[in-house]
Design a protein around this motif. Structure first.
Motif, PDB file in Angstrom:
ATOM      1  N   ARG A  24      -9.226  44.888  87.886  1.00 27.30           N
ATOM      2  CA  ARG A  24      -9.557  44.243  86.615  1.00 27.30           C
ATOM      3  C   ARG A  24      -9.105  42.790  86.610  1.00 27.30           C
ATOM      4  N   GLU A  25      -7.946  42.524  87.181  1.00 33.18           N
ATOM      5  CA  GLU A  25      -7.453  41.147  87.231  1.00 33.18           C
ATOM      6  C   GLU A  25      -8.319  40.290  88.148  1.00 33.18           C
ATOM      7  N   ASP A  26      -8.698  40.844  89.299  1.00 31.89           N
ATOM      8  CA  ASP A  26      -9.532  40.092  90.247  1.00 31.89           C
ATOM      9  C   ASP A  26     -10.847  39.682  89.608  1.00 31.89           C
ATOM     10  N   ASN A  27     -11.443  40.572  88.834  1.00 24.72           N
ATOM     11  CA  ASN A  27     -12.770  40.312  88.299  1.00 24.72           C
ATOM     12  C   ASN A  27     -12.750  39.681  86.913  1.00 24.72           C
ATOM     13  N   ARG A  28     -11.540  39.580  86.319  1.00 27.79           N
ATOM     14  CA  ARG A  28     -11.434  38.878  85.050  1.00 27.79           C
ATOM     15  C   ARG A  28     -11.049  37.423  85.255  1.00 27.79           C
ATOM     16  N   GLY A  29     -10.082  37.184  86.144  1.00 27.04           N
ATOM     17  CA  GLY A  29      -9.548  35.839  86.286  1.00 27.04           C
ATOM     18  C   GLY A  29     -10.071  35.055  87.460  1.00 27.04           C
ATOM     19  N   ALA A  30     -10.491  35.759  88.535  1.00 30.14           N
ATOM     20  CA  ALA A  30     -10.867  35.047  89.757  1.00 30.14           C
ATOM     21  C   ALA A  30     -12.367  34.956  89.968  1.00 30.14           C
ATOM     22  N   GLY A  31     -13.144  35.659  89.166  1.00 32.03           N
ATOM     23  CA  GLY A  31     -14.583  35.650  89.363  1.00 32.03           C
ATOM     24  C   GLY A  31     -15.209  34.339  88.927  1.00 32.03           C
ATOM     25  N   LEU A  32     -16.363  34.045  89.509  1.00 33.81           N
ATOM     26  CA  LEU A  32     -17.102  32.844  89.131  1.00 33.81           C
ATOM     27  C   LEU A  32     -17.604  32.979  87.699  1.00 33.81           C
ATOM     28  N   ARG A  33     -17.610  31.875  86.982  1.00 32.43           N
ATOM     29  CA  ARG A  33     -18.142  31.888  85.630  1.00 32.43           C
ATOM     30  C   ARG A  33     -19.652  31.632  85.667  1.00 32.43           C
ATOM     31  N   GLY A  34     -20.346  32.231  84.690  1.00 32.26           N
ATOM     32  CA  GLY A  34     -21.775  31.996  84.599  1.00 32.26           C
ATOM     33  C   GLY A  34     -22.593  32.994  85.397  1.00 32.26           C
ATOM     34  N   LEU A  35     -23.863  32.662  85.599  1.00 30.99           N
ATOM     35  CA  LEU A  35     -24.796  33.594  86.227  1.00 30.99           C
ATOM     36  C   LEU A  35     -24.531  33.823  87.694  1.00 30.99           C
ATOM     37  N   ALA A  36     -23.685  33.002  88.325  1.00 30.70           N
ATOM     38  CA  ALA A  36     -23.367  33.198  89.739  1.00 30.70           C
ATOM     39  C   ALA A  36     -22.385  34.339  89.943  1.00 30.70           C
ATOM     40  N   ASN A  37     -21.753  34.819  88.871  1.00 29.36           N
ATOM     41  CA  ASN A  37     -20.823  35.930  88.990  1.00 29.36           C
ATOM     42  C   ASN A  37     -21.574  37.184  89.442  1.00 29.36           C
ATOM     43  N   PRO A  38     -21.000  37.957  90.398  1.00 29.55           N
ATOM     44  CA  PRO A  38     -21.702  39.141  90.904  1.00 29.55           C
ATOM     45  C   PRO A  38     -22.108  40.138  89.828  1.00 29.55           C
ATOM     46  N   ILE A  39     -21.367  40.209  88.696  1.00 29.64           N
ATOM     47  CA  ILE A  39     -21.707  41.210  87.691  1.00 29.64           C
ATOM     48  C   ILE A  39     -23.046  40.905  87.039  1.00 29.64           C
ATOM     49  N   PHE A  40     -23.513  39.644  87.128  1.00 32.90           N
ATOM     50  CA  PHE A  40     -24.816  39.312  86.584  1.00 32.90           C
ATOM     51  C   PHE A  40     -25.918  39.525  87.614  1.00 32.90           C
ATOM     52  N   LYS A  41     -25.563  39.984  88.779  1.00 32.67           N
ATOM     53  CA  LYS A  41     -26.536  40.267  89.832  1.00 32.67           C
ATOM     54  C   LYS A  41     -26.503  41.756  90.170  1.00 32.67           C
ATOM     55  N   SER A  42     -26.274  42.589  89.153  1.00 31.33           N
ATOM     56  CA  SER A  42     -26.311  44.054  89.247  1.00 31.33           C
ATOM     57  C   SER A  42     -25.158  44.625  90.057  1.00 31.33           C
ATOM     58  N   ALA A  43     -24.103  43.857  90.300  1.00 26.21           N
ATOM     59  CA  ALA A  43     -22.947  44.361  91.023  1.00 26.21           C
ATOM     60  C   ALA A  43     -21.855  44.758  90.041  1.00 26.21           C
ATOM     61  N   LEU A  44     -21.016  45.708  90.466  1.00 28.28           N
ATOM     62  CA  LEU A  44     -19.876  46.124  89.660  1.00 28.28           C
ATOM     63  C   LEU A  44     -18.809  45.044  89.638  1.00 28.28           C
ATOM     64  N   GLY A  45     -18.641  44.354  90.742  1.00 27.61           N
ATOM     65  CA  GLY A  45     -17.638  43.303  90.864  1.00 27.61           C
ATOM     66  C   GLY A  45     -17.344  43.026  92.321  1.00 27.61           C
ATOM     67  N   GLU A  46     -16.273  42.274  92.578  1.00 29.01           N
ATOM     68  CA  GLU A  46     -15.934  41.867  93.933  1.00 29.01           C
ATOM     69  C   GLU A  46     -14.429  41.799  94.099  1.00 29.01           C
ATOM     70  N   SER A  47     -13.952  42.178  95.272  1.00 32.95           N
ATOM     71  CA  SER A  47     -12.539  42.046  95.614  1.00 32.95           C
ATOM     72  C   SER A  47     -12.412  41.941  97.123  1.00 32.95           C
TER      73      SER A  47
END
Length: 374
Positions: free
Chosen positions: A249-272
Motif C-alpha cells: 500500500r505504501e509503495d503504490n500510494r507514495g511512490a507511484g507516478l501521478r496521473g494517467l502514467a500510473n499503472p493502475i490507470f492501465k488496468s494493473a493492480l499496481g507495481e512493486s
C-alpha cells in the motif's frame, strides 16, 4: 453425413421475444480479450529489426502472423545461445579453438478452431426484437475472444493449448502437456505440497521474484504501456492478500507516478520492485490434491512473465465469419467463425541434445483463500 438439425427456435415461447426481454441486450463477457486489453500481446520481431530504434517493444505474448504465404501446420522458432568461452589474449593461437554455436528451438503447431450458430426461417427473425444475424456475429466474436484468452493461460501452464493436449474430436493432435520447468513458492515452502496458510502473496514474495528474475536473466517486458518491467498475473484471491500488505500500500500510494502514467490507470493492480501486477480469475489452482495437497483449492499458481513468454501464430487471413451455405432455400440460417492459430510456451530444446530451457516465465504458488468464505 447429414448436417446438424439443431437450431434455437424463436417461437412464441422463446426468451428472445419482446414480451420477455427488455429492448437492450447486454453481453456478459468476462475478461474479454484479456491480454490485448492489458497491453500484454504484440507483434514479434527479431531484435535486429529494431537496431537503433527508440520504440523497441518486447511483449510477454509475441504475435506472429508474417508467414508470407508459406503453407504448413508447424512453425519452428529458433534461439541462439550466447557464447560462453574465455576467448584468447595477446598472441595466443585462436585457430582450431573457435567455439561451436549452440541453437535452441521450439515448435508451434497450428490448428483450425471453429464454432457456429443457427436459426430457422424468417419467422425466427420476425418474432425476435433483435437482429439475429448481428447478434450471431457478436456472440461468435465474443466466444472466440474467450477461447483465445483461455488458450494462452492453458499454454502457460501446459506448454500447449487445450485442443492440442486433449483428445479432441477432429483435432488431429494429442501432444503431451509439459510441466513448467520454473516453479517458485510463497513463504518458506519448498514445494507446492508445503504451501500453507502463511505462504501468501506479498511484497516479500515479489522481492524474491525480482531477485530470481535478475539472477536467471529473465528478459524484461518493454511496451508502450509499461517501463521495462516484469509482469505478474495474480488471481483476485492473491491480489487480496497482496493488498493487505502494508508495504504494498505504501509503495503504490507514495511512490507511484501521478496521473494517467500510473499503472493502475492501465488496468494493473499496481507495481512493486519492478514487477507490475495484473489480476485475472483465469489464474489456476493446482490440478489435484496429488500435486497441491489436501487444500489445493486454497492455493493459486500465479504467473511471472518476462518478454516472449508465449508465442502465438495466426495464419494470415484465416480469422473470418462465414454464412451458412446449405440453407434449405433460405429457411435455415447461420454463421460460423474460424481461425487457424497456435500457441506455444517458449520452452526451447537444444539441438541436438534435447536439453529444455525456459528463460522467460515461472509459476508462483501461494496460499490464496476465498476472502468471502466464512
Amino acid at each position: 453425413m447429414a448436417l446438424r438439425e439443431e437450431f434455437t427456435r424463436t417461437s412464441d415461447r422463446s426468451t428472445l421475444t419482446t414480451k420477455l426481454w427488455a429492448p437492450d441486450l447486454h453481453f456478459r463477457v468476462q475478461d474479454k480479450t484479456y491480454f490485448k486489453r492489458h497491453g500484454l500481446i504484440g507483434k514479434d520481431k527479431a531484435e535486429s529489426e529494431f537496431a537503433g530504434e527508440e520504440d523497441f517493444q518486447n511483449y510477454p505474448v509475441a504475435l506472429r502472423d508474417d508467414f508470407k504465404g508459406k503453407s504448413g501446420d508447424e512453425v519452428k522458432l529458433g534461439m541462439f545461445f550466447p557464447l560462453t568461452g574465455d576467448g584468447k589474449y595477446g598472441s595466443a593461437t585462436l585457430v582450431d579453438s573457435e567455439q561451436n554455436m549452440t541453437f535452441y528451438n521450439t515448435i508451434l503447431y497450428l490448428n483450425l478452431l471453429r464454432n457456429g450458430v443457427g436459426w430457422l426461417g424468417e419467422m425466427s427473425e420476425q418474432r425476435s426484437q433483435y437482429s439475429l444475424p448481428e447478434l450471431s456475429r457478436m456472440a461468435l466474436m465474443n466466444w472466440l475472444a474467450q477461447k483465445l484468452d483461455d488458450s494462452l493461460f492453458s499454454t502457460i501452464y501446459n506448454a500447449y493449448p487445450p485442443s492440442q493436449t486433449e483428445t479432441t474430436s477432429g483435432a488431429g493432435l494429442s501432444l503431451t502437456a509439459v510441466e513448467h520447468p520454473n516453479k517458485l513458492f510463497g513463504g518458506d515452502a519448498a514445494n507446492e505440497l508445503e504451501v500453507g496458510a502463511g505462504d501468501v502473496l506479498n511484497t516479500d514474495v515479489l522481492e524474491r521474484l525480482r531477485t530470481w528474475a535478475e539472477n536467471n536473466n529473465l528478459p524484461k517486458v518493454i511496451t508502450k504501456e509499461h517501463d521495462p518491467c516484469w509482469i505478474f498475473l495474480a488471481h483476485p484471491f492473491q491480489g487480496n492478500t497482496l493488498r493487505a500488505d502494508t508495504k504494498w500500500r505504501e509503495d503504490n500510494r507514495g511512490a507511484g507516478l501521478r496521473g494517467l502514467a500510473n499503472p493502475i490507470f492501465k488496468s494493473a493492480l499496481g507495481e512493486s520492485c519492478g514487477i507490475v501486477v495484473h489480476e485475472s480469475n483465469k489464474v489456476a489452482s493446482p490440478g489435484s490434491s496429488t500435486t497441491g495437497g489436501q487444500d489445493y483449492a486454497q492455493k493459486k499458481r500465479g504467473i511471472l512473465l518476462g518478454a516472449n513468454s508465449v508465442v502465438r501464430a495466426i495464419a494470415k487471413n484465416s480469422m473470418k465469419i462465414i454464412p451458412r451455405n446449405e440453407n434449405d432455400y433460405g429457411n435455415k440460417n447461420g454463421f460460423a467463425i474460424r481461425v487457424i492459430y497456435g500457441d506455444r510456451r517458449t520452452d526451447y530444446d537444444s539441438d541436438p541434445t534435447g536439453t529444455l530451457i525456459n528463460q522467460s516465465s515461472a509459476l508462483v504458488t501461494t496460499w490464496a483463500p476465498n476472502p468471502n468464505t466464512v
